[in-house]
Design a protein around this motif. Structure first.
Motif, PDB file in Angstrom:
ATOM      1  N   LYS A   3      49.479  51.136 -49.660  1.00  0.00           N
ATOM      2  CA  LYS A   3      48.660  49.984 -50.027  1.00  0.00           C
ATOM      3  C   LYS A   3      48.020  50.253 -51.376  1.00  0.00           C
ATOM      4  CE  LYS A   3      44.373  51.611 -47.849  1.00  0.00           C
ATOM      5  NZ  LYS A   3      43.278  51.280 -46.898  1.00  0.00           N
ATOM      6  N   ALA A   4      47.552  49.193 -52.009  1.00  0.00           N
ATOM      7  CA  ALA A   4      46.848  49.329 -53.283  1.00  0.00           C
ATOM      8  C   ALA A   4      45.369  49.576 -53.000  1.00  0.00           C
ATOM      9  CB  ALA A   4      47.033  48.072 -54.120  1.00  0.00           C
ATOM     10  N   LEU A   5      44.870  50.721 -53.415  1.00  0.00           N
ATOM     11  CA  LEU A   5      43.449  51.004 -53.265  1.00  0.00           C
ATOM     12  C   LEU A   5      42.641  50.146 -54.236  1.00  0.00           C
ATOM     13  CD1 LEU A   5      43.364  54.919 -53.013  1.00  0.00           C
ATOM     14  CD2 LEU A   5      43.502  53.256 -51.151  1.00  0.00           C
ATOM     15  N   THR A   6      41.457  49.741 -53.815  1.00  0.00           N
ATOM     16  CA  THR A   6      40.542  49.034 -54.707  1.00  0.00           C
ATOM     17  C   THR A   6      39.855  50.033 -55.631  1.00  0.00           C
ATOM     18  OG1 THR A   6      38.655  49.229 -53.212  1.00  0.00           O
ATOM     19  CG2 THR A   6      40.139  47.333 -52.884  1.00  0.00           C
ATOM     20  N   ASP A   7      39.165  49.515 -56.655  1.00  0.00           N
ATOM     21  CA  ASP A   7      38.384  50.387 -57.531  1.00  0.00           C
ATOM     22  C   ASP A   7      37.384  51.187 -56.714  1.00  0.00           C
ATOM     23  OD1 ASP A   7      39.819  48.983 -59.383  1.00  0.00           O
ATOM     24  OD2 ASP A   7      38.094  48.340 -60.571  1.00  0.00           O
ATOM     25  N   GLU A   8      36.742  50.520 -55.735  1.00  0.00           N
ATOM     26  CA  GLU A   8      35.751  51.195 -54.906  1.00  0.00           C
ATOM     27  C   GLU A   8      36.392  52.276 -54.050  1.00  0.00           C
ATOM     28  OE1 GLU A   8      36.107  47.921 -55.192  1.00  0.00           O
ATOM     29  OE2 GLU A   8      34.298  47.444 -56.357  1.00  0.00           O
ATOM     30  N   ASP A   9      37.593  51.990 -53.524  1.00  0.00           N
ATOM     31  CA  ASP A   9      38.321  52.991 -52.736  1.00  0.00           C
ATOM     32  C   ASP A   9      38.580  54.249 -53.563  1.00  0.00           C
ATOM     33  OD1 ASP A   9      38.530  51.396 -50.458  1.00  0.00           O
ATOM     34  OD2 ASP A   9      40.472  50.576 -51.048  1.00  0.00           O
ATOM     35  N   MET A  10      39.007  54.041 -54.813  1.00  0.00           N
ATOM     36  CA  MET A  10      39.346  55.185 -55.655  1.00  0.00           C
ATOM     37  C   MET A  10      38.111  56.007 -56.006  1.00  0.00           C
ATOM     38  SD  MET A  10      42.474  53.798 -58.069  1.00  0.00           S
ATOM     39  CE  MET A  10      41.723  52.257 -58.577  1.00  0.00           C
ATOM     40  N   MET A  11      37.007  55.335 -56.246  1.00  0.00           N
ATOM     41  CA  MET A  11      35.762  56.064 -56.488  1.00  0.00           C
ATOM     42  C   MET A  11      35.341  56.824 -55.236  1.00  0.00           C
ATOM     43  SD  MET A  11      34.667  55.658 -59.641  1.00  0.00           S
ATOM     44  CE  MET A  11      32.898  55.974 -59.547  1.00  0.00           C
ATOM     45  N   ASP A  12      35.460  56.149 -54.087  1.00  0.00           N
ATOM     46  CA  ASP A  12      35.047  56.774 -52.828  1.00  0.00           C
ATOM     47  C   ASP A  12      35.922  57.959 -52.467  1.00  0.00           C
ATOM     48  OD1 ASP A  12      33.032  54.934 -52.547  1.00  0.00           O
ATOM     49  OD2 ASP A  12      34.102  53.684 -51.086  1.00  0.00           O
ATOM     50  N   TYR A  13      37.202  57.887 -52.849  1.00  0.00           N
ATOM     51  CA  TYR A  13      38.137  58.942 -52.456  1.00  0.00           C
ATOM     52  C   TYR A  13      37.640  60.320 -52.900  1.00  0.00           C
ATOM     53  CZ  TYR A  13      42.200  61.948 -52.404  1.00  0.00           C
ATOM     54  OH  TYR A  13      43.046  63.006 -52.189  1.00  0.00           O
ATOM     55  N   PHE A  14      37.150  60.401 -54.114  1.00  0.00           N
ATOM     56  CA  PHE A  14      36.744  61.693 -54.645  1.00  0.00           C
ATOM     57  C   PHE A  14      35.329  62.089 -54.229  1.00  0.00           C
ATOM     58  CE2 PHE A  14      40.193  60.392 -57.469  1.00  0.00           C
ATOM     59  CZ  PHE A  14      41.011  61.488 -57.289  1.00  0.00           C
ATOM     60  N   ALA A  15      34.653  61.192 -53.500  1.00  0.00           N
ATOM     61  CA  ALA A  15      33.345  61.530 -52.945  1.00  0.00           C
ATOM     62  C   ALA A  15      33.400  61.685 -51.431  1.00  0.00           C
ATOM     63  CB  ALA A  15      32.323  60.449 -53.314  1.00  0.00           C
ATOM     64  N   ASP A  16      34.563  61.402 -50.830  1.00  0.00           N
ATOM     65  CA  ASP A  16      34.689  61.385 -49.370  1.00  0.00           C
ATOM     66  C   ASP A  16      35.901  62.193 -48.973  1.00  0.00           C
ATOM     67  OD1 ASP A  16      34.855  60.904 -46.700  1.00  0.00           O
ATOM     68  OD2 ASP A  16      35.077  58.737 -46.849  1.00  0.00           O
ATOM     69  N   GLU A  17      35.677  63.392 -48.478  1.00  0.00           N
ATOM     70  CA  GLU A  17      36.782  64.270 -48.122  1.00  0.00           C
ATOM     71  C   GLU A  17      37.517  63.813 -46.864  1.00  0.00           C
ATOM     72  OE1 GLU A  17      35.287  68.212 -47.829  1.00  0.00           O
ATOM     73  OE2 GLU A  17      35.067  68.473 -49.999  1.00  0.00           O
ATOM     74  N   GLU A  18      37.021  62.787 -46.187  1.00  0.00           N
ATOM     75  CA  GLU A  18      37.652  62.335 -44.956  1.00  0.00           C
ATOM     76  C   GLU A  18      38.772  61.329 -45.215  1.00  0.00           C
ATOM     77  OE1 GLU A  18      36.949  63.908 -42.174  1.00  0.00           O
ATOM     78  OE2 GLU A  18      35.586  65.050 -43.444  1.00  0.00           O
ATOM     79  N   MET A  19      38.900  60.797 -46.423  1.00  0.00           N
ATOM     80  CA  MET A  19      39.980  59.858 -46.726  1.00  0.00           C
ATOM     81  C   MET A  19      41.305  60.605 -46.847  1.00  0.00           C
ATOM     82  SD  MET A  19      38.359  57.149 -49.470  1.00  0.00           S
ATOM     83  CE  MET A  19      39.896  56.206 -49.507  1.00  0.00           C
ATOM     84  N   SER A  20      42.321  60.100 -46.156  1.00  0.00           N
ATOM     85  CA  SER A  20      43.647  60.726 -46.191  1.00  0.00           C
ATOM     86  C   SER A  20      44.702  59.652 -46.346  1.00  0.00           C
ATOM     87  CB  SER A  20      43.908  61.516 -44.899  1.00  0.00           C
ATOM     88  OG  SER A  20      42.993  62.578 -44.749  1.00  0.00           O
ATOM     89  N   GLY A  21      45.770  59.983 -47.051  1.00  0.00           N
ATOM     90  CA  GLY A  21      46.859  59.043 -47.223  1.00  0.00           C
ATOM     91  C   GLY A  21      47.678  58.884 -45.951  1.00  0.00           C
ATOM     92  N   ASN A  22      48.346  57.747 -45.816  1.00  0.00           N
ATOM     93  CA  ASN A  22      49.212  57.543 -44.654  1.00  0.00           C
ATOM     94  C   ASN A  22      50.696  57.737 -44.983  1.00  0.00           C
ATOM     95  OD1 ASN A  22      49.486  55.162 -46.146  1.00  0.00           O
ATOM     96  ND2 ASN A  22      49.718  53.872 -44.333  1.00  0.00           N
ATOM     97  N   ILE A  23      51.021  57.981 -46.248  1.00  0.00           N
ATOM     98  CA  ILE A  23      52.367  58.402 -46.622  1.00  0.00           C
ATOM     99  C   ILE A  23      52.379  59.907 -46.882  1.00  0.00           C
ATOM    100  CG2 ILE A  23      54.275  58.145 -48.251  1.00  0.00           C
ATOM    101  CD1 ILE A  23      53.304  55.351 -48.819  1.00  0.00           C
TER     102      ILE A  23
END
Length: 224
Positions: A176-196
């Motif tokens: 999926k296409a991450l939003t700007d907020e998703d991308m910012m959150d990714y590097f502040a949230d170690e719990e985000m993981s890709g599904n591919i």
């Protein structure tokens, strides 16, 4: 601990939680790389890739190489400092260029790219670059994904001049296409993981001179 510091046997399939670990590519090579096995075969009409890396190499090199039986450069991230300081996103052999500001890749760099038919977004160290071109494309089935080298034939054709030299960690991919907020959150949230590609349950095979080393976030987020 000692296992992190040694070379693993080339060709051995592994699944490992790579949290607080990194891949180190210590030298220019046409034989050293990591093949990552995705959790889904595609096709994909949207995609996002995030990673952290550092490299003091000043020539061009590949950051992420996804090839399929139909398209050699089906989804590729490539650094090109030759004509200008830019990241190339190549989807179905068609490149989009993002001209960068004064990012120093010798320091740890946070990178995300988000792609969909309406355009793509590149995020680097808190800066956002957008390309709003309409992209009537999709990523084909059965991807072969490699970091450390650029596939110039399906699963091979590697060249020293495009090899990655440095360290890489936190490689994740979504369908999926991450939003700007998703991308910012990714590097502040170690719990985000890709599904591919899920860095915390990474399926991979290493080849050549690649190390698995400990990684510690140089810019940890602290609770306010």
């Amino acid at each position: 601990m000692w296992l992190w510091m040694m070379l693993w046997v080339s060709g051995a399939l592994s699944q490992e939680n790579m949290r607080e670990k990194l891949f180190s590519f210590p030298e220019e090579s046409n034989t050293s790389y990591v093949q990552i096995f995705p959790d889904h075969k595609g096709p994909f009409t949207e995609a996002s890739v995030c990673m952290r890396f550092r490299s003091d190499v000043t020539r061009e090199y590949s950051l992420f190489s996804l090839a399929t039986p139909r398209f050699l450069y089906d989804f590729v991230l490539f650094y090109d400092p030759v004509s200008s300081h830019q990241i190339l996103l190549i989807v179905r052999n068609k490149p989009q260029s993002f001209n960068l500001q004064d990012d120093n890749f010798a320091e740890w760099t946070s990178l995300c790219v988000s792609w969909r038919s309406s355009g793509s977004v590149l995020f680097i160290n808190g800066k956002t670059y957008k390309d709003d071109k309409t992209l009537d494309r999709k990523i084909s089935e059965y991807p072969t994904i490699i970091i450390g080298q650029l596939q110039q034939s399906h699963g091979g054709g590697f060249s020293k001049s495009f090899s990655f030299v440095g360290e890489m960690t936190d490689v994740n991919m979504w369908d999926k296409a991450l939003t700007d907020e998703d991308m910012m959150d990714y590097f502040a949230d170690e719990e985000m993981s890709g599904n591919i590609i899920d860095w915390k349950a990474l399926k991979f095979t290493g080849f050549g001179n690649v190390d698995i080393l400990p990684y510690s976030d140089p810019y940890p987020c602290e609770a306010i």
